[in-house]
Write a protein that holds these residues in place. Sequence first.
Motif, PDB file in Angstrom:
ATOM      1  N   UNK A 116       0.818  -1.221   0.000  1.00  0.00           N
ATOM      2  CA  UNK A 116       0.000   0.000   0.000  1.00  0.00           C
ATOM      3  C   UNK A 116       0.847   1.264   0.000  1.00  0.00           C
ATOM      4  N   UNK A 117       2.153   1.149   0.331  1.00  0.00           N
ATOM      5  CA  UNK A 117       3.023   2.307   0.468  1.00  0.00           C
ATOM      6  C   UNK A 117       3.660   2.324   1.844  1.00  0.00           C
ATOM      7  N   UNK A 118       3.933   3.526   2.346  1.00  0.00           N
ATOM      8  CA  UNK A 118       4.598   3.667   3.647  1.00  0.00           C
ATOM      9  C   UNK A 118       3.903   4.728   4.486  1.00  0.00           C
ATOM     10  N   UNK A 119       3.636   4.400   5.745  1.00  0.00           N
ATOM     11  CA  UNK A 119       3.079   5.342   6.704  1.00  0.00           C
ATOM     12  C   UNK A 119       4.106   5.553   7.812  1.00  0.00           C
ATOM     13  N   UNK A 120       4.474   6.814   8.083  1.00  0.00           N
ATOM     14  CA  UNK A 120       5.475   7.135   9.093  1.00  0.00           C
ATOM     15  C   UNK A 120       4.898   8.133  10.093  1.00  0.00           C
ATOM     16  N   UNK A 121       5.289   7.983  11.356  1.00  0.00           N
ATOM     17  CA  UNK A 121       4.861   8.893  12.419  1.00  0.00           C
ATOM     18  C   UNK A 121       6.079   9.405  13.166  1.00  0.00           C
ATOM     19  N   UNK A 122       6.102  10.725  13.436  1.00  0.00           N
ATOM     20  CA  UNK A 122       7.199  11.306  14.201  1.00  0.00           C
ATOM     21  C   UNK A 122       7.625  12.652  13.658  1.00  0.00           C
ATOM     22  N   UNK A 123       8.910  12.944  13.759  1.00  0.00           N
ATOM     23  CA  UNK A 123       9.507  14.177  13.230  1.00  0.00           C
ATOM     24  C   UNK A 123      10.151  13.834  11.898  1.00  0.00           C
ATOM     25  N   UNK A 124       9.738  14.514  10.832  1.00  0.00           N
ATOM     26  CA  UNK A 124      10.184  14.142   9.494  1.00  0.00           C
ATOM     27  C   UNK A 124      10.111  15.326   8.547  1.00  0.00           C
ATOM     28  N   UNK A 125      10.811  15.213   7.437  1.00  0.00           N
ATOM     29  CA  UNK A 125      10.771  16.243   6.404  1.00  0.00           C
ATOM     30  C   UNK A 125       9.547  16.042   5.523  1.00  0.00           C
ATOM     31  N   UNK A 126       9.064  17.130   4.925  1.00  0.00           N
ATOM     32  CA  UNK A 126       7.990  16.984   3.960  1.00  0.00           C
ATOM     33  C   UNK A 126       8.592  16.613   2.600  1.00  0.00           C
ATOM     34  N   UNK A 127       7.746  16.437   1.588  1.00  0.00           N
ATOM     35  CA  UNK A 127       8.170  15.866   0.307  1.00  0.00           C
ATOM     36  C   UNK A 127       9.071  16.790  -0.490  1.00  0.00           C
ATOM     37  N   UNK A 128       9.152  18.076  -0.103  1.00  0.00           N
ATOM     38  CA  UNK A 128      10.069  18.989  -0.793  1.00  0.00           C
ATOM     39  C   UNK A 128      11.505  18.489  -0.687  1.00  0.00           C
ATOM     40  N   UNK A 129      11.839  17.851   0.424  1.00  0.00           N
ATOM     41  CA  UNK A 129      13.172  17.296   0.600  1.00  0.00           C
ATOM     42  C   UNK A 129      13.450  16.200  -0.428  1.00  0.00           C
ATOM     43  N   UNK A 130      12.437  15.421  -0.787  1.00  0.00           N
ATOM     44  CA  UNK A 130      12.599  14.339  -1.762  1.00  0.00           C
ATOM     45  C   UNK A 130      12.859  14.874  -3.158  1.00  0.00           C
ATOM     46  N   UNK A 131      12.072  15.859  -3.597  1.00  0.00           N
ATOM     47  CA  UNK A 131      12.233  16.369  -4.957  1.00  0.00           C
ATOM     48  C   UNK A 131      13.437  17.300  -5.086  1.00  0.00           C
ATOM     49  N   UNK A 132      14.090  17.637  -3.958  1.00  0.00           N
ATOM     50  CA  UNK A 132      15.302  18.464  -4.043  1.00  0.00           C
ATOM     51  C   UNK A 132      16.421  17.756  -4.794  1.00  0.00           C
ATOM     52  N   UNK A 133      16.293  16.431  -4.989  1.00  0.00           N
ATOM     53  CA  UNK A 133      17.277  15.683  -5.775  1.00  0.00           C
ATOM     54  C   UNK A 133      17.339  16.181  -7.213  1.00  0.00           C
ATOM     55  N   UNK A 134      16.304  16.913  -7.672  1.00  0.00           N
ATOM     56  CA  UNK A 134      16.265  17.458  -9.024  1.00  0.00           C
ATOM     57  C   UNK A 134      16.729  18.910  -9.081  1.00  0.00           C
ATOM     58  N   UNK A 135      17.329  19.424  -8.016  1.00  0.00           N
ATOM     59  CA  UNK A 135      17.725  20.828  -7.933  1.00  0.00           C
ATOM     60  C   UNK A 135      19.206  20.951  -7.583  1.00  0.00           C
ATOM     61  N   UNK A 136      19.668  22.175  -7.356  1.00  0.00           N
ATOM     62  CA  UNK A 136      21.060  22.406  -6.977  1.00  0.00           C
ATOM     63  C   UNK A 136      21.385  21.813  -5.614  1.00  0.00           C
ATOM     64  N   UNK A 137      20.370  21.530  -4.803  1.00  0.00           N
ATOM     65  CA  UNK A 137      20.603  20.919  -3.497  1.00  0.00           C
ATOM     66  C   UNK A 137      21.336  19.586  -3.649  1.00  0.00           C
ATOM     67  N   UNK A 138      21.091  18.867  -4.750  1.00  0.00           N
ATOM     68  CA  UNK A 138      21.744  17.579  -4.968  1.00  0.00           C
ATOM     69  C   UNK A 138      23.249  17.721  -5.091  1.00  0.00           C
ATOM     70  N   UNK A 139      23.734  18.866  -5.559  1.00  0.00           N
ATOM     71  CA  UNK A 139      25.168  19.050  -5.794  1.00  0.00           C
ATOM     72  C   UNK A 139      25.812  20.038  -4.824  1.00  0.00           C
ATOM     73  N   UNK A 140      25.154  21.174  -4.590  1.00  0.00           N
ATOM     74  CA  UNK A 140      25.701  22.205  -3.713  1.00  0.00           C
ATOM     75  C   UNK A 140      25.186  22.097  -2.275  1.00  0.00           C
TER      76      UNK A 140
END
Length: 395
Positions: A116-140
């Motif tokens: 079904x996917x993954x359900x997580x509870x606690x302190x965590x980053x939102x999905x912006x952190x995941x898509x940052x792999x497509x930005x300058x964050x991945x390198x710089x």
Amino acid sequence: MKKSLLALAVLGAFAGAAQAQSSVSIYGIIDTGVVYQSKVATTGGGTGSKFGLNSGVIQGSRIGFKGVENLGGGLSAVFNLEAGFNNDTGGLQGSDATTGSNLFRRKSVVGLAGGFGTVLLGRQTDFADTISAYTAVADFGGWTSNSGSGLDRLQGTRTNNSISYTTNNIGGFTGNLLYGFGEQAGQTSAGQAFGAGLKYENGPLGLGATYYQSKANGTSPADTSLIPSSATTVTTNTLAANQGSSAYKGWNLVASYQFGPARVYGNWSRVKQDLNTQANLTTTGVGSLTSLNNRLLARSNKADMYEIGTAYALTPSLKLLAAVDHTRAQFDGVSGKGKQTTYNLGSDYWLSKRTDLYAFVSYIRASDMVNTGVSDTTGTDGNQAAVAVGIRHKF
């Protein structure tokens, strides 16, 4: 004797099976560099050059524990604990009133994963952190945080007291929903946060979109990163009226494409901070935004951030990097917009799969707003140059 040997063999088989059902791994990153910045604001009100040894130039230094237990039927229990530290001092990274010593400030989650996917509870980053792999964050990485990627959450800003659901990859698409509890009796909306994200991967193409919103105040607010303090705490009767009001809204659209050895990318972000009005900021002691000294990016009503960049693999071990970030910020009660442009050049050389050496140089120019600088603000000075040379090791 034979019966004893048989019993030992059976016990050994069960022990091996039990061990195979669950696993825990330890991982981490140590990233440290020598950084030079020109025109850093001084306590006397002027500017001066600054040399320093900075931890987490690209990625924050950290140690983490990740585990999974097979529950059968395709269902697994998962957890992830991640502590950040400053390698230059050995101290814990950051702290805030809601997390105390912040031992696992980077991540602290437990949940279930399956078809079904993954359900997580606690302190965590939102999905912006995941898509940052497509930005300058991945390198710089953190080198671009002050240019805007720290404000639009691409640097991986955390949400406390949160629950998230992430789908499995379905035809290249992955979706995510997140909700953060404000935990305030009698007023559910106070201090709450919610976000949604979607990414698409198909060979060399990567696309992503996210939205995140958080509400002001609360006894234990989900989003503790809001700036200024008027957005997160009730300090006066004037600010009490803001409980449950939207303090932060952020949108991100990102795209990346791999052309042979070269990755090219571009993205746009918009951040609205509705409570960053002249009245609220004055109440918390900020003062008039007509003064250039108070026009910080974090105090803007609305900010648009644009980025283009590339990473070119000159050899399998050596990458050449370049990115341009442009920000336009609007401040309440101030006509016109503040502007800031950052030019980044860099190289990244991998000595092995886990160790690399990097070198970055940046030039930042701002007008009608405070220059955020790379690691330290320049005050009211309009430009800054910065250089970093460092090493990163992953284990």
